[in-house]
Design an enzyme around this catalytic site. Structure first.
Site, PDB file in Angstrom:
ATOM      1  N   GLY A   1       0.835  -1.182   0.000  1.00 36.76           N
ATOM      2  CA  GLY A   1       0.000   0.000   0.000  1.00 36.76           C
ATOM      3  C   GLY A   1       0.876   1.240   0.000  1.00 36.76           C
ATOM      4  N   TYR A   2       0.263   2.369  -0.295  1.00 40.22           N
ATOM      5  CA  TYR A   2       0.987   3.623  -0.446  1.00 40.22           C
ATOM      6  C   TYR A   2       0.508   4.615   0.606  1.00 40.22           C
ATOM      7  CZ  TYR A   2       2.656   1.306  -4.494  1.00 40.22           C
ATOM      8  OH  TYR A   2       3.263   0.383  -5.301  1.00 40.22           O
ATOM      9  N   LEU A   3       1.466   5.257   1.263  1.00 42.51           N
ATOM     10  CA  LEU A   3       1.156   6.088   2.414  1.00 42.51           C
ATOM     11  C   LEU A   3       0.837   7.538   2.083  1.00 42.51           C
ATOM     12  CD1 LEU A   3       3.759   4.677   4.922  1.00 42.51           C
ATOM     13  CD2 LEU A   3       1.309   4.272   4.859  1.00 42.51           C
TER      14      LEU A   3
ATOM     15  N   GLU B   1      -3.354   5.137   1.486  1.00 40.41           N
ATOM     16  CA  GLU B   1      -4.335   5.817   0.650  1.00 40.41           C
ATOM     17  C   GLU B   1      -4.687   4.866  -0.486  1.00 40.41           C
ATOM     18  OE1 GLU B   1      -3.904   9.815  -0.205  1.00 40.41           O
ATOM     19  OE2 GLU B   1      -3.018  10.283   1.724  1.00 40.41           O
TER      20      GLU B   1
END
Length: 164
Positions: free
Chosen positions: A28-30, A86
């Site tokens: 996942g991307y922060l 996000e």
């Protein structure tokens, strides 16, 4: 660490793929891609990793060249950061498949909302090696410079149909 890679769609999966090393991945991307900086968390098999990635400008649009730094995470830190991503969590199985000239293909078969998407990445030691690479018959379209096939982009779509 400098990363030089090419990414392709897959026309046909290689035979006997199950005999090769396989890892289950979720990532996942922060934060949004701000000024070219990507912050990613990843579960890679039994490892938990925080990655800072930034694109390096190149005159060669057919290559993806990045500066990439990886830091280990504990399970607890990973689980906490996972609540802060996000977009969607990207899930895939990755097979490590040998190619000629001591190269390896990282074959990603996506799961969940991305089921049906299959891609392969090849990393190179130099731009010259990447430019000389001749893809095997089972590789399909080169999508290295197509932002829609980056995992960060994929984490922000809701349906695989958005790619076609």
């Amino acid at each position: 660490m400098k990363e030089i890679e090419k990414k392709f769609l897959i026309k046909k999966l290689p035979d006997n793929l199950e005999q090769y090393k396989k890892f289950e991945i979720e990532q996942g991307y922060l934060m949004p891609n701000i000024s070219g900086l990507i912050i990613r968390i990843r579960k890679y098999g039994d490892e938990f990793i925080l990655t800072y990635k930034s694109k390096i400008k190149s005159n060669n649009e057919s290559l993806k060249i990045c500066r990439e730094e990886e830091l280990p995470l504990t399970l607890e830190a990973y689980e906490y950061l996972k609540t802060k991503i996000e977009g969607n969590l990207v899930e895939k199985s990755r097979y490590i498949f040998p190619l000629e000239n001591n190269l390896k293909a990282e074959i990603d078969i996506f799961k969940g909302y991305l089921t049906g998407l299959k891609m392969v990445e090849v990393e190179f030691k130099s731009e010259e090696e990447a430019n000389a690479f001749i893809p095997p018959y089972w590789f399909d379209k080169d999508v290295t410079s197509d932002k829609r096939y980056g995992n960060g982009y994929l984490s922000n779509i809701d349906d695989i149909k958005e790619l076609f």
